[in-house]
Design a protein around this motif. Structure first.
Motif, PDB file in Angstrom:
ATOM      1  N   MET A 126       0.824  -1.305  -0.046  1.00  0.00           N
ATOM      2  CA  MET A 126      -0.103  -0.153  -0.122  1.00  0.00           C
ATOM      3  C   MET A 126       0.734   1.236  -0.034  1.00  0.00           C
ATOM      4  N   ARG A 127       0.579   2.231  -0.672  1.00  0.00           N
ATOM      5  CA  ARG A 127       1.120   3.488  -0.765  1.00  0.00           C
ATOM      6  C   ARG A 127       2.172   3.812   0.265  1.00  0.00           C
ATOM      7  N   SER A 128       3.488   3.651  -0.325  1.00  0.00           N
ATOM      8  CA  SER A 128       4.769   3.914   0.424  1.00  0.00           C
ATOM      9  C   SER A 128       5.288   2.605   1.259  1.00  0.00           C
ATOM     10  N   VAL A 129       4.308   1.619   1.375  1.00  0.00           N
ATOM     11  CA  VAL A 129       4.636   0.006   1.504  1.00  0.00           C
ATOM     12  C   VAL A 129       5.385  -0.020   3.144  1.00  0.00           C
ATOM     13  N   VAL A 130       6.578  -0.513   3.076  1.00  0.00           N
ATOM     14  CA  VAL A 130       7.428  -0.940   4.436  1.00  0.00           C
ATOM     15  C   VAL A 130       7.650   0.364   4.906  1.00  0.00           C
ATOM     16  N   HIS A 131       7.628   1.464   4.099  1.00  0.00           N
ATOM     17  CA  HIS A 131       8.414   2.591   4.637  1.00  0.00           C
ATOM     18  C   HIS A 131       7.354   3.399   5.541  1.00  0.00           C
ATOM     19  N   ILE A 132       6.028   2.861   5.677  1.00  0.00           N
ATOM     20  CA  ILE A 132       5.272   3.215   6.682  1.00  0.00           C
ATOM     21  C   ILE A 132       5.592   2.767   8.071  1.00  0.00           C
ATOM     22  N   HIS A 133       6.237   1.602   8.156  1.00  0.00           N
ATOM     23  CA  HIS A 133       6.778   1.053   9.495  1.00  0.00           C
ATOM     24  C   HIS A 133       8.210   1.785   9.687  1.00  0.00           C
ATOM     25  N   SER A 134       9.097   1.608   8.771  1.00  0.00           N
ATOM     26  CA  SER A 134      10.454   2.143   8.965  1.00  0.00           C
ATOM     27  C   SER A 134      10.105   3.645   9.165  1.00  0.00           C
ATOM     28  N   GLY A 135       9.596   4.342   8.795  1.00  0.00           N
ATOM     29  CA  GLY A 135       9.314   6.101   8.691  1.00  0.00           C
ATOM     30  C   GLY A 135       8.965   5.883  10.123  1.00  0.00           C
ATOM     31  N   PHE A 136       7.974   5.510  10.619  1.00  0.00           N
ATOM     32  CA  PHE A 136       7.399   5.600  12.021  1.00  0.00           C
ATOM     33  C   PHE A 136       8.199   5.190  13.072  1.00  0.00           C
ATOM     34  N   GLY A 137       8.799   3.970  12.968  1.00  0.00           N
ATOM     35  CA  GLY A 137       9.739   3.566  13.906  1.00  0.00           C
ATOM     36  C   GLY A 137      10.909   4.547  14.085  1.00  0.00           C
ATOM     37  N   ILE A 138      11.580   4.600  13.029  1.00  0.00           N
ATOM     38  CA  ILE A 138      13.002   5.374  13.365  1.00  0.00           C
ATOM     39  C   ILE A 138      12.507   6.758  13.639  1.00  0.00           C
ATOM     40  N   ASN A 139      11.826   7.436  13.078  1.00  0.00           N
ATOM     41  CA  ASN A 139      11.455   9.033  13.396  1.00  0.00           C
ATOM     42  C   ASN A 139      10.901   9.193  14.817  1.00  0.00           C
ATOM     43  N   LEU A 156       4.756  28.905  20.526  1.00  0.00           N
ATOM     44  CA  LEU A 156       3.477  28.354  20.105  1.00  0.00           C
ATOM     45  C   LEU A 156       2.464  28.698  20.913  1.00  0.00           C
ATOM     46  N   PRO A 157       1.209  28.723  20.253  1.00  0.00           N
ATOM     47  CA  PRO A 157       0.125  28.707  21.360  1.00  0.00           C
ATOM     48  C   PRO A 157      -0.040  27.828  22.429  1.00  0.00           C
ATOM     49  N   LYS A 158      -0.632  28.005  23.450  1.00  0.00           N
ATOM     50  CA  LYS A 158      -0.804  27.000  24.525  1.00  0.00           C
ATOM     51  C   LYS A 158      -1.249  25.460  23.960  1.00  0.00           C
ATOM     52  N   ASN A 159      -1.063  24.374  24.391  1.00  0.00           N
ATOM     53  CA  ASN A 159      -1.667  23.188  23.894  1.00  0.00           C
ATOM     54  C   ASN A 159      -1.116  22.742  22.427  1.00  0.00           C
ATOM     55  N   HIS A 160      -0.332  23.666  21.995  1.00  0.00           N
ATOM     56  CA  HIS A 160       0.330  23.234  20.471  1.00  0.00           C
ATOM     57  C   HIS A 160       1.699  22.731  20.809  1.00  0.00           C
ATOM     58  N   GLY A 161       2.105  21.840  19.626  1.00  0.00           N
ATOM     59  CA  GLY A 161       3.086  21.243  19.672  1.00  0.00           C
ATOM     60  C   GLY A 161       3.732  21.135  18.216  1.00  0.00           C
ATOM     61  N   LEU A 162       4.974  20.792  17.875  1.00  0.00           N
ATOM     62  CA  LEU A 162       5.576  20.824  16.571  1.00  0.00           C
ATOM     63  C   LEU A 162       6.450  19.363  16.709  1.00  0.00           C
ATOM     64  N   GLY A 163       6.206  18.697  15.661  1.00  0.00           N
ATOM     65  CA  GLY A 163       6.880  17.300  15.602  1.00  0.00           C
ATOM     66  C   GLY A 163       7.452  17.057  13.946  1.00  0.00           C
ATOM     67  N   VAL A 164       8.566  16.446  14.053  1.00  0.00           N
ATOM     68  CA  VAL A 164       9.267  16.564  12.718  1.00  0.00           C
ATOM     69  C   VAL A 164       9.804  15.201  12.353  1.00  0.00           C
ATOM     70  N   ALA A 165       9.783  14.802  11.293  1.00  0.00           N
ATOM     71  CA  ALA A 165      10.217  13.497  10.577  1.00  0.00           C
ATOM     72  C   ALA A 165      10.633  13.813   9.211  1.00  0.00           C
ATOM     73  N   ILE A 166      11.857  12.774   8.987  1.00  0.00           N
ATOM     74  CA  ILE A 166      12.204  12.925   7.748  1.00  0.00           C
ATOM     75  C   ILE A 166      12.605  11.464   7.151  1.00  0.00           C
ATOM     76  N   HIS A 167      12.335  11.472   5.897  1.00  0.00           N
ATOM     77  CA  HIS A 167      12.473  10.061   5.390  1.00  0.00           C
ATOM     78  C   HIS A 167      13.101   9.944   4.014  1.00  0.00           C
ATOM     79  N   TYR A 168      13.710   9.138   3.542  1.00  0.00           N
ATOM     80  CA  TYR A 168      14.200   8.908   2.186  1.00  0.00           C
ATOM     81  C   TYR A 168      13.696   7.516   1.488  1.00  0.00           C
ATOM     82  N   SER A 169      12.784   7.843   0.478  1.00  0.00           N
ATOM     83  CA  SER A 169      12.066   6.812  -0.109  1.00  0.00           C
ATOM     84  C   SER A 169      11.656   6.911  -1.565  1.00  0.00           C
ATOM     85  N   PHE A 170      11.838   5.786  -2.103  1.00  0.00           N
ATOM     86  CA  PHE A 170      11.610   5.875  -3.855  1.00  0.00           C
ATOM     87  C   PHE A 170      12.742   6.928  -4.536  1.00  0.00           C
TER      88      PHE A 170
END
Lengths: 738, 154
Positions: A520-533, A591-605
């Motif tokens: 499915m769209r981006s395949v195993v990168h869904i797992h690797s991107g989630f775990g690693i980041n 940031l406004p109260k109760n807001h947060g920023l999160g980052v992720a990077i990934h190399y695929s395709f």
């Protein structure tokens, strides 16, 4: 790799049903010349080549790749038109049938532009050379004295001009240029490539006239619905068809035996009970009224929650060593200042394109004709030839528009069903899946468990990285009893981890498949991107470092990996997209109260992507407020289309993070429809900001998929930033957070 | 039963069971395939039509309830639908396009009832329509753009 051929015009006029005459050019992509002899067909519906120019100037360009929303019909046509120096208003696009003469048509793996851009540009360039030669001959001047511009050939000496359409007869007499003689344009001269062209199909999309698979109507066509065993690979035990046959519009009800694919290829089909009716609704009603008892078979006791626990315990003990690691993690852990461990989960997911699987087929003894929304028409054709023992040349696969694909429509089980039924009832038939069928009988994106253990030294630097992963393999759908993730799957983000890790060990644990597994769209990168980041974010927190700085430090000095491949990995480009995204998102701002920023990077395709997500969390409910994504996909063929793909990837990734979960109880899928397998909707949609890196001198890389893997981890990291709560198991809806 | 349906201003005499959902009468009996099947249970909006101007999920009402009413499908036209089509094209909104029939009909209903919809108005009405490709931000922008086109045309 590509060779240009000129075809006898009369054959093509006949085939295309064009009465105006014209010049046809073809390009064979790594195939044999005989494929360019057009197949005779009485229906006249088989455009065989890529460019057809008519006397009125109209140009028909053949799209060899399936259109499923990624804009490929427009993108590849624009590449041809650019080199041809055509005026875009004369261009129309026609969809190719499934045939090996078009080269590989498997629309999958974010590779259409990557693999087809150069051949398509050559197509356009060679056509232009022929028009130039024709005009030069007409004017009796040297070719060098002629140039092409906006559908005209210009005479540099006399300022005369000739319209493309007026050169049809002369150009048809010109010899086809050799592959070596074809010169492609320089980046600075591009007219369409790297710019923005709107979809060529906008009018059809906004008027309901685009024909998807389900919109095919043939004379005397029947409609079919199929009841399949709720448990994968279960079989029919007994049935009562009386109440189904009583439904108005139902014609017949019969058993459809399973077709088991040979090891290593094809998809076969489940089989079940078929209801044939005069219309789709009657077929659906008949199916509902069937009284069936099934033999659930080997998967009868499969429970996805129990499986999650099994996988978790497996990743918590030693697995099989995956080659490619380095250093010694055990030694690194022994001397570590800090050790960090975490376990992550992603559930099974269903593709659920808006257009359910469906196919229309007409089996006529010696021939098969199919109309279907397929991503891989050539495999469908080979598969039909194999199962129904009809030579491929007697099988025509007409590729319709796909109402979304996402990998589901790479598997042609629904085509096999339609053909098997047409063969049985000796009539054209359209098989339509209900949404429940789609959700309950998919080739699922595999569930996964990952255990990560990392060590930090006193400076907060990563000294060791152990990762154990377990997920049912896609290979299991082709080769039964494949119980470990394969090398090609692990190479989607796990073995090719982009960070500079001194001590790195990857282990693979057993994960048997009890349902059909697919990509499915981006395949195993869904797992690797989630775990690693997610894990990098955890390490950065423990190290008391800014996550972006932590990513950048861990990526290390600029370096090139796989330097001898067509697409080497440049750590600099990954750092660049991260820096650009940080700037766009205002990383570090208050940031406004109760807001947060999160980052992720990934190399695929082969593409480099960074995403920053801003969430707000109020009363434990998460709202995604903003998503900033930057992509470096090399040469950006159609900018607005790329932007649209990345916006869509953000929404697709949100569906995974917020709602995506398919579960099995007693072997059967527990979800039914969009009320319990939910999608991101308008009210959830954040502001999305897309940035495309200018890298026009680099070869083009993937676009459709690379925007997906970063979304879920960036959302979860943002939640942590806002609340201090770490989400390690998707989706958020399971945790009451949406 | 024999019944008459008026679709996009044209009368169709058809034969269909009265409990057949309007969607299938439109698609399989009349043969207008622009209205799409997505879920069958009033969850995705792909089958949206206007029934006497009222936004209706055609998969979830029987055809008998459409008798003697005017049905507008994506193959039809209305002033607001045309403004929206223009805005959809200007914004290059669709990806696969499959859900866009329903999106355009739902947006038409929104503009028919709300002269200048806010983002919240758009969220309220358009959240009934799923786009798996994820074109929501473009749809939202295009609805605002359609209002702008409409105002310019007056």
């Amino acid at each position: 790799m590509s060779t240009i051929h000129k075809i006898d015009r009369r054959d093509f006029v006949k085939l295309l049903g064009l009465a105006t005459g014209g010049i046809v050019l073809g390009c064979s992509i790594g195939t044999d010349e005989k494929n360019f002899i057009p197949t005779k067909d009485s229906k006249g519906f088989h455009p065989n080549l890529f460019i057809h120019l008519e006397k009125n100037g109209n140009i028909t360009i053949i799209a060899s790749r399936s259109e499923m929303g990624q804009g490929i019909r427009t993108s590849l046509a624009s590449a041809i038109a650019d080199e041809l120096e055509a005026d875009w208003k004369f261009i129309s696009v026609k969809q190719a049938i499934g045939h090996e003469k078009y080269g590989n048509q498997n629309t999958d793996g974010s590779r259409s532009v990557r693999t087809q851009l150069t051949p398509m540009r050559k197509m356009g360039a060679s056509a232009k050379m022929m028009l130039l030669a024709a005009a030069a001959k007409k004017w009796n001047v040297a070719i060098e004295d002629c140039s092409a511009k906006n559908h005209f050939i210009l005479n540099k000496n006399t300022q005369e001009s000739l319209f493309f359409g007026d050169l049809v007869a002369e150009a048809s007499m010109v010899a086809v240029p050799s592959d070596e003689s074809i010169q492609l344009k320089d980046v600075k001269d591009f007219k369409f490539i790297g710019k923005t062209l709107k979809s060529v199909d906008l009018k059809d999309f906004t008027h309901g006239t685009a024909a998807y698979g389900m919109d095919i109507r043939l004379p005397n066509m029947k409609f079919a619905a199929i009841a399949r065993c709720p448990v994968a690979f279960g079989t029919l035990k007994k049935f009562n068809k009386r109440y189904a046959e009583e439904v108005t519009g139902v014609e017949t009800v019969f058993e459809l035996p399973r077709i088991i694919p040979p090891t290593g290829k094809f998809f076969g089909m489940f089989g079940g009970m078929v209801v044939i009716a005069k219309n789709t609704w009657a077929a659906f009603q008949g199916k509902t009224n069937l009284d069936i008892e099934w033999n659930p078979g080997a998967n009868a006791s499969f429970d996805s929650e129990t499986f999650k626990k099994t996988l978790t315990s497996r990743v918590h003990s030693t697995g099989k060593l995956v080659p490619g690691g380095h250093g010694n993690v055990t030694a690194a852990f022994e001397v570590a200042a800090k050790l960090i461990e975490a376990t992550y989960h992603v559930p099974f997911l269903a593709h659920s394109p808006m257009e359910v699987p469906n196919a229309t087929a007409w089996f006529q003894g010696n021939t098969i004709e199919v109309w279907a929304p397929v991503q891989d028409p050539q495999t469908a054709r080979s598969e039909l030839s194999h199962f129904f023992e009809i030579p491929e040349e007697n099988i025509t696969i007409n590729v319709t528009f796909l109402g979304g694909g996402f990998g589901r429509k790479s598997k042609s089980d629904f085509v096999v069903e339609a053909v098997a039924i047409s063969k049985k009832i000796k009539a054209p038939v359209q098989v339509v899946w209900t949404r429940e069928d789609d959700i309950q009988h998919d080739f699922y994106h595999a569930t996964s468990a990952q255990y990560l253990k990392g060590s930090l030294n006193r400076k907060g630097e990563v000294t060791g990285w152990l990762q154990r992963v377990g997920f049912p393999s896609i290979v299991s759908s082709f080769k039964p009893f494949s119980e470990y993730a394969s090398g090609f799957e692990l190479n989607q983000g796990f073995t090719n981890n982009p960070y500079l890790l001194e001590n790195f060990r990857l282990e693979n644990v057993q994960a048997e498949a009890n349902v059909r597994i697919g990509w499915m769209r981006s395949v195993v990168h869904i797992h690797s991107g989630f775990g690693i980041n997610s894990f990098i974010d955890e390490l950065a927190f423990v190290a008391k470092k800014d996550p972006i700085k932590f990513h950048l430090d861990l990526l290390g000095e600029d370096r090139i990996t796989n330097g001898d491949s067509a697409f080497p990995f440049y750590s600099k480009r990954l750092k660049n997209v991260l820096n650009k995204t940080a700037t766009a998102a205002g990383w570090g701002k208050k940031l406004p109260k109760n807001h947060g920023l999160g980052v992720a990077i990934h190399y695929s395709f082969y593409s480099y992507v960074a995403t920053i997500v801003e969430v707000s969390v109020l009363n434990k409910k998460v709202k995604v407020e903003n998503i900033w994504t930057t992509i470096d996909c090399g040469l950006a063929l159609n900018k607005d289309n790329i932007k649209n793909q990345l916006e869509g990837a953000a929404i697709f990734g949100m569906s995974i993070a917020l709602y995506g979960k398919i579960s099995m109880e007693e072997g059967a899928v527990a979800q039914n429809n969009f009320y319990d397998y939910q999608m991101t909707r308008m009210q959830d949609a954040p502001n999305i900001h897309i940035n495309i890196v200018d890298a026009m001198k680099e070869p083009p890389t993937g676009v459709g998929e690379p925007g997906v893997p970063v979304i879920a981890p960036a959302i979860c990291n943002a939640i942590f930033n806002a609340t201090g709560e770490r989400v390690r198991s998707l989706p958020l809806s399971d945790l009451g957070m949406v | 039963m024999n019944l008459n349906l008026s679709v996009n201003g044209k009368l169709h005499a058809i034969e269909a069971p009265e409990e057949m959902p309007l969607l299938w009468a439109i698609r399989d009996v009349i043969g207008l395939t622009g209205t799409k099947f997505g879920c069958g249970v009033n969850q995705c909006g792909a089958c949206s039509v206007l029934l006497n101007g009222q936004l209706t999920k055609s998969c979830s009402i029987p055809v008998s309830q459409a008798i003697e009413k005017e049905i507008l499908t994506i193959e039809g036209t209305s002033k607001n639908l045309e403004f929206l089509r223009q805005a959809w094209s200007d914004g290059n909104v669709p990806q696969c396009g499959y859900c866009q029939s329903g999106q355009l009909i739902a947006a038409t209903s929104l503009l028919d009832t709300t002269e200048n919809p806010t983002d919240k108005d758009i969220d309220t009405v358009m959240s009934a329509n799923i786009c798996r490709c994820g074109t929501y931000t473009r749809i939202k922008k295009a609805i605002h753009q359609a209002v702008a086109i409409k105002n310019e045309s007056i």
